[in-house]
Motif scaffolding. Structure first.
Motif, PDB file in Angstrom:
ATOM      1  N   TRP A  91       0.854  -1.108  -0.063  1.00  0.00           N
ATOM      2  CA  TRP A  91      -0.040   0.087   0.038  1.00  0.00           C
ATOM      3  C   TRP A  91       0.891   1.168  -0.087  1.00  0.00           C
ATOM      4  O   TRP A  91       0.561   2.107  -0.811  1.00  0.00           O
ATOM      5  N   PRO A  92       1.854   1.521   0.934  1.00  0.00           N
ATOM      6  CA  PRO A  92       2.571   2.644   0.898  1.00  0.00           C
ATOM      7  C   PRO A  92       3.150   2.977  -0.639  1.00  0.00           C
ATOM      8  O   PRO A  92       3.364   3.908  -1.087  1.00  0.00           O
TER       9      PRO A  92
ATOM     10  N   SER B 162      -3.074  11.422   1.799  1.00  0.00           N
ATOM     11  CA  SER B 162      -3.593  10.302   1.944  1.00  0.00           C
ATOM     12  C   SER B 162      -2.355   9.185   2.412  1.00  0.00           C
ATOM     13  O   SER B 162      -2.641   8.412   3.245  1.00  0.00           O
TER      14      SER B 162
ATOM     15  N   LEU C  11      -2.006   7.227   6.016  1.00  0.00           N
ATOM     16  CA  LEU C  11      -1.904   5.895   5.965  1.00  0.00           C
ATOM     17  C   LEU C  11      -0.589   5.369   6.975  1.00  0.00           C
ATOM     18  O   LEU C  11      -0.641   4.452   7.673  1.00  0.00           O
ATOM     19  N   ASN C  12       0.477   6.323   6.959  1.00  0.00           N
ATOM     20  CA  ASN C  12       1.435   5.988   7.650  1.00  0.00           C
ATOM     21  C   ASN C  12       1.175   6.243   9.273  1.00  0.00           C
ATOM     22  O   ASN C  12       1.771   5.996  10.174  1.00  0.00           O
TER      23      ASN C  12
ATOM     24  N   SER D 166      -1.805   5.561  10.209  1.00  0.00           N
ATOM     25  CA  SER D 166      -2.854   4.571  10.479  1.00  0.00           C
ATOM     26  C   SER D 166      -2.397   3.115  11.362  1.00  0.00           C
ATOM     27  O   SER D 166      -1.346   3.076  11.604  1.00  0.00           O
TER      28      SER D 166
ATOM     29  N   TYR E   1      -2.269   0.466   9.754  1.00  0.00           N
ATOM     30  CA  TYR E   1      -2.141  -0.279   8.650  1.00  0.00           C
ATOM     31  C   TYR E   1      -1.100  -1.503   8.846  1.00  0.00           C
ATOM     32  O   TYR E   1      -1.281  -2.504   8.729  1.00  0.00           O
TER      33      TYR E   1
ATOM     34  N   ILE F 279      -8.835   2.555   6.993  1.00  0.00           N
ATOM     35  CA  ILE F 279      -8.219   2.449   5.785  1.00  0.00           C
ATOM     36  C   ILE F 279      -8.966   2.595   4.605  1.00  0.00           C
ATOM     37  O   ILE F 279      -8.594   3.277   3.620  1.00  0.00           O
TER      38      ILE F 279
ATOM     39  N   GLU G 146      -8.389   5.314   1.715  1.00  0.00           N
ATOM     40  CA  GLU G 146      -8.164   4.781   0.192  1.00  0.00           C
ATOM     41  C   GLU G 146      -9.238   5.591  -0.623  1.00  0.00           C
ATOM     42  O   GLU G 146      -8.566   5.944  -1.694  1.00  0.00           O
TER      43      GLU G 146
END
Length: 366
Positions: free
Chosen positions: A166-167, A210, A214-215, A217, A219, A305, A309
């Motif tokens: 994802w990253p 975004s 994500l970083n 979260s 995840y 997430i 997204e």
């Protein structure tokens, strides 16, 4: 035919849409000799000429079947065939069963590709394009995700997983949006260049934010649970690959399945439907998520997430990345209207995401 490797083929204005080269048709006939039925007729139903894949409907003495030429690497195809077998034989999912060859194999390897035969499910019809049809599709893919948990690929199969990517995917979008800016500067005479330059800053910033979210979260904690915990995503799911049968929704064309966080399929389904509707709608998005949640519960962490997204400029990236490869072809008058349509659509997205962002507060973690 033994030494001929199957290659992608080109279509031109004189070629029928469902054209398959004659040498591939001959290989297909040879492949079917490995099965314990006689062939009465064959009809090409779909092709992927740019990748070298095709599907035939085959009328046989044992009823209708599908024959599929898988365009991916054989080791990658082993992964998807193993998944299809697991879903049918172990989990009793509504996906077509693989027909075994005379020697009990799931496939025939011929001319550098894997071929397989599956049951042809009849009758099948697309779900309705209204909200109820969308909810049927969401429940079906939720069930697919739930039943795919625990899958272990065959020993010699390539491991197909996007769980940790994802990253990198977010970073790729940011990088390519910057490429779009540079291309627009390099082709100032093209009709769409100035419009593209006016759009890239906004969508680039969305992608950067975004990635930052994500970083920050959960995840990494989620992906640490592993491939088998999350199960498989379809990767190409929608109204064509989710079809209504007499006993419920069937999911077909599994050759691209991979391990991933399951809500990627849900995000694509939502985004694509909002494009079809020409605007984002709170009721549609909320009801599609709820329908999925009914059969494959979403935790607050997974919902977060999904929200980030959805916040990616997916529509912009998906529709304009072709500029990178053929700028003189894409940066035309049609692209001017496309860019404006995407901007208009994007402006309707953010009020919807703001309205639903707190819907899952308090939902227990998985």
């Amino acid at each position: 035919m033994e030494n001929i490797l199957i290659e992608p083929w080109e279509l031109d204005e004189l070629t029928l849409e469902l054209f398959v080269p004659e040498y591939i048709e001959k290989i297909a006939s040879e492949v079917l000799v490995h099965y314990d039925f006689s062939v009465q007729s064959m009809q090409v139903m779909a092709t992927k000429p740019a990748r070298g894949g095709a599907i035939w409907k085959v009328e046989t003495s044992a009823g209708p079947k599908s024959l599929k030429l898988l365009h991916r690497r054989p080791t990658r195809s082993l992964f998807s065939l193993g998944a299809q077998e697991y879903l049918v034989e172990i989990q009793k999912a509504r996906v077509p069963a693989i027909v075994k060859t005379k020697d009990g194999s799931n496939y025939v390897e011929a001319n550098g590709k894997l071929w397989f035969v599956a049951e042809w499910i009849e009758p099948l019809a697309p779900a309705s394009k209204d909200l109820e049809g969308a909810k049927h599709l969401c429940r079906a893919i939720g069930e697919f995700h739930r039943l795919s948990k625990g899958y272990e690929p065959p020993k010699h199969a390539e491991m197909a997983t996007r769980l940790h990517k994802w990253p990198r995917n977010f970073e790729k979008i940011i990088t390519k949006i910057d490429w779009l800016r540079n291309i627009a500067y390099a082709y100032p005479e093209m009709p769409a260049s100035s419009h593209l330059l006016q759009a890239v800053d906004v969508f680039e910033q969305q992608a950067i934010q975004s990635l930052e979210r994500l970083n920050q979260s959960s995840y990494l904690d989620l992906v640490a649970k592993g491939n088998a915990y999350w199960g498989l995503v379809h990767q190409d799911y929608g109204w064509s690959n989710g079809q209504m049968g007499s006993d419920g929704m069937w999911i077909i064309d599994l050759d691209g399945v991979a391990f991933d966080l399951p809500i990627r399929d849900l995000r694509k389904l939502i985004s694509n439907k909002m494009i079809d509707n020409s605007q984002w709608d709170t009721t549609w998005v909320r009801e599609m998520i709820k329908a999925y949640h009914e059969v494959n519960p979403i935790s607050a962490e997974v919902y977060d997430i999904l929200m980030l997204e959805l916040s990616l400029p997916n529509e912009f990236y998906k529709n304009l990345k072709g500029v990178i490869f053929e700028p003189e072809l894409f940066l035309n008058e049609e692209a001017v209207q496309l860019i404006q349509t995407i901007i208009n659509l994007d402006q309707t997205k953010w009020p919807v995401l703001e309205e639903i962002k707190d819907d899952w507060i308090g939902v227990e973690a998985l």
